[in-house]
Write a protein that holds these residues in place. Structure first.
Motif, PDB file in Angstrom:
ATOM      1  N   GLU A  88       0.866  -1.181   0.000  1.00 15.28           N
ATOM      2  CA  GLU A  88       0.000   0.000   0.000  1.00 15.28           C
ATOM      3  C   GLU A  88       0.896   1.222   0.000  1.00 15.28           C
ATOM      4  OE1 GLU A  88      -2.406  -0.221   3.486  1.00 15.28           O
ATOM      5  OE2 GLU A  88      -3.526  -1.980   2.775  1.00 15.28           O
TER       6      GLU A  88
ATOM      7  N   ARG B 171       0.865   5.386   0.158  1.00 13.45           N
ATOM      8  CA  ARG B 171       0.100   6.623   0.336  1.00 13.45           C
ATOM      9  C   ARG B 171       1.017   7.715   0.842  1.00 13.45           C
ATOM     10  NH1 ARG B 171      -3.292   2.950   2.495  1.00 13.45           N
ATOM     11  NH2 ARG B 171      -5.266   2.635   1.412  1.00 13.45           N
TER      12      ARG B 171
ATOM     13  N   THR C 167      -5.279   7.417   7.709  1.00 16.13           N
ATOM     14  CA  THR C 167      -6.688   7.291   7.338  1.00 16.13           C
ATOM     15  C   THR C 167      -7.146   5.834   7.342  1.00 16.13           C
ATOM     16  OG1 THR C 167      -6.252   9.144   5.899  1.00 16.13           O
ATOM     17  CG2 THR C 167      -8.373   8.046   5.622  1.00 16.13           C
ATOM     18  N   GLU C 168      -6.334   4.963   6.744  1.00 16.51           N
ATOM     19  CA  GLU C 168      -6.773   3.577   6.557  1.00 16.51           C
ATOM     20  C   GLU C 168      -6.775   2.783   7.859  1.00 16.51           C
ATOM     21  OE1 GLU C 168      -3.994   4.911   5.519  1.00 16.51           O
ATOM     22  OE2 GLU C 168      -2.292   3.557   5.791  1.00 16.51           O
ATOM     23  N   ARG C 169      -5.834   3.065   8.749  1.00 17.47           N
ATOM     24  CA  ARG C 169      -5.744   2.372  10.035  1.00 17.47           C
ATOM     25  C   ARG C 169      -4.667   3.049  10.871  1.00 17.47           C
ATOM     26  NH1 ARG C 169      -2.648  -0.936   6.619  1.00 17.47           N
ATOM     27  NH2 ARG C 169      -4.352  -2.173   5.791  1.00 17.47           N
TER      28      ARG C 169
END
Ligand code: ATP
Ligand code: MG
Length: 399
Positions: free
Chosen positions: A50, A52, A166-168
Motif C-alpha cells: 500500500e 500513500r 486514514t486507513e488504520r
C-alpha cells in the motif's frame, strides 16, 4: 482481537527519505523502490504493497520479520518497522499497544527498570486527539500492571510508536535502519572493475546505493593466476547480488596484455599501463552495453599506483566517466563497509590478483602521460583490445 499475536507483526512500515525530494521523478523512484522490494523478498513471501503520501506499507503473506530484515538491504529505504494494525480509535490503539508492549518487554532481563515513552504521529487530522494527547492516553493504559518500566520522554530505551493514518493506525516498537540512498537502477547502468580486493566490492555497493545498476568486469591472467582467483571474484559478485537481484560479470583474458607490457614497456610503468588497458577494455564493454560510466575501487594515496599523477594517467585511458566512490575514504572506512555488506571475509581470502604478475621492483610514483603514450606506441593496443574482448566469458549471477 481473539487471534491477535503480539509476537508476530502483521506488516512492515517502510520510510524512505531522499526520493521524496526528487520532484517530478518521484513517482518513477517510488515505483522502482516497490519493484526492488518485491524482488528482494520474492523468495520469502509475496507482498501486498500500500502506498500513500510518502509512506509505504508492506503486508506480506507470511514471515513478516524476515521480510523486514530483507528490506533493510533495499536501497532508498531509510528505516523499517515491523508493525501491527489497529482500528483508528484511541481505545483500540491503546489495547494493541498494551499487548505489543508486554511482548516487547520479554526481551529485557527482569528487575531492570526500562526508560520508556510513547511517540505518536498522525496524518489523519480528523482523529479526535492530538499526537501529545494520544501519547498521554495510551501510555497509562499500556503500562497497566507493568512494573519494570519508567516513563522517560527524553532518553527512552524503548519507544512505542503509533502512527494514525486514514486507513488504520499502526503500532510498533522497532525502527530498523535501511541503507538509505536511491532505489537501485534509477540512475542507469554502470560497469565496475572488480578485483578480488577489499575496495572494489565496496565501491560497487556505494554506486548501487546511489541508484546505479552495477555490472562487473574482472581481468584474469591465466595461467599465471588460477581458477580459484576467478571463483573468488564470482563469489564476491554473488555476495553483492544480495543488494541487486541480477548481476552480470564479464571475465576478460588479460595474459597477453600483461606479457606485451612486460616485454615492451619500462618496468616501473607496468602497473599504470595494466590499469590503462583495463580502462580501455572496460570502456569498450560498457559502451557496447550502453552503460554510462565505469566504477573503480581506487582511493587517493592508498598505494603507489593511486597518486594523483598515476590516477590521471589511468583515467585518461577511459572513454567514459570514471566514478571512484572510495577516492576520499580511509582504508578503515572501506573495511567497515566491507564487513557490513558481507564482502570482507571473501576479499581477504589469500588469492593472487593479476596486478601481482610481473611486478617490477620499483613502481613509478609520479607517472607521466607522455611516457605512457610512448610506451603504448610500441604495442599493438587495438589488437590486444580486440583479442581480449573476443575471449570474454559472461557469468550471470542471480540474487
Ligand atoms: P581493490 O581492493 O579493489 O583491489 P586496491 O585498493 O587494491 O583495490 P588496486 O589493486 O590498485 O587498488 O586497484 C585499483 C582498482 O583497479 C580496483 O579497485 C579495481 O577497480 C581495479 N582493478 C584492479 N585489478 C583488477 C582486476 N584484476 N580486475 C578488475 N579490476 C581491477
Ligand atoms: Mg587490489
Amino acid at each position: 482481537m481473539t487471534n491477535f499475536d503480539a509476537s508476530a507483526p502483521e506488516m512492515v512500515l517502510v520510510r524512505y527519505g531522499e526520493l521524496a525530494l526528487k520532484g517530478k521523478n518521484r513517482g518513477m523512484f517510488e515505483q522502482a523502490l516497490i519493484r526492488n522490494m518485491r524482488s528482494a523478498c520474492a523468495s520469502i513471501s509475496p507482498l501486498r504493497v500500500e502506498q500513500r503520501r510518502g509512506r509505504i506499507t508492506v503486508i506480506p503473506e507470511r514471515r513478516v520479520g524476515d521480510v523486514a530484515r530483507r528490506l533493510q538491504d533495499v536501497f532508498g529505504i531509510k528505516t523499517v518497522s515491523p508493525a501491527w494494525g489497529a482500528e483508528p480509535t484511541p481505545e483500540a490503539i491503546a489495547e494493541i499497544a498494551r499487548l505489543v508492549l508486554a511482548d516487547a518487554l520479554l526481551d529485557y532481563p527482569p528487575g531492570v527498570e526500562i526508560p520508556f515513552r510513547v511517540r505518536s504521529s498522525r496524518s489523519e487530522k480528523r482523529f479526535p486527539l492530538t499526537s501529545v494527547e494520544l501519547d498521554q492516553f495510551v501510555a497509562p493504559r499500556a503500562l497497566e500492571g507493568v512494573s519494570n518500566v519508567k516513563v522517560d520522554l527524553k532518553h527512552p530505551e524503548l519507544t512505542l510508536g503509533i502512527e494514525v493514518r486514514t486507513e488504520r493506525a499502526y503500532v510498533f516498537v522497532k525502527r530498523l535502519p535501511g541503507p538509505g540512498g536511491l532505489p537501485g537502477g534509477t540512475l542507469g547502468r554502470v560497469l565496475c572493475l572488480l578485483s578480488g580486493g577489499i575496495d572494489s566490492p565496496v565501491a560497487a555497493w556505494l554506486a548501487m546505493k546511489r541508484g546505479c545498476h552495477v555490472d562487473f568486469v574482472t581481468f584474469h591472467s591465466y595461467p599465471y593466476i588460477g581458477e580459484a582467483s576467478k571463483q573468488k571474484v564470482v563469489a564476491l559478485v554473488r555476495a553483492l547480488s544480495r543488494f541487486q537481484a541480477e548481476c552480470r560479470l564479464f571475465v576478460l583474458p588479460f595474459t597477453e596484455v600483461q606479457e606485451a607490457i612486460r616485454d615492451n614497456a619500462p618496468p616501473p610503468y607496468r602497473t599504470v599501463l595494466y590499469r590503462r588497458m583495463m580502462q580501455r577494455l572496460a570502456s569498450r564493454i560498457a559502451q557496447a552495453q550502453r552503460m554510462k560510466a565505469l566504477v573503480t575501487g581506487e582511493s587517493l594515496g592508498q598505494v603507489a599506483s593511486q597518486t594523483l599523477e598515476n590516477m590521471a594517467c589511468i583515467g585518461a585511458a577511459a572513454e567514459l566517466p570514471v566514478i571512484r566512490p572510495l577516492s576520499c575514504y580511509d582504508k578503515e572506512e572501506a573495511i567497515e563497509i566491507a564487513r557490513r555488506i558481507g564482502t570482507f571475509e571473501l576479499s581477504t581470502l589469500p588469492e593472487p590478483d593479476c596486478c601481482t604478475v610481473f611486478m617490477p621492483p620499483k613502481a613509478v610514483i609520479k607517472g607521466r602521460l607522455d611516457v605512457c603514450e610512448e610506451s603504448e606506441a610500441l604495442l599493438d593496443v587495438e589488437g590486444l583490445v580486440e583479442r581480449s574482448l573476443a575471449g570474454v566469458e559472461v557469468i550471470d549471477v542471480a540474487g
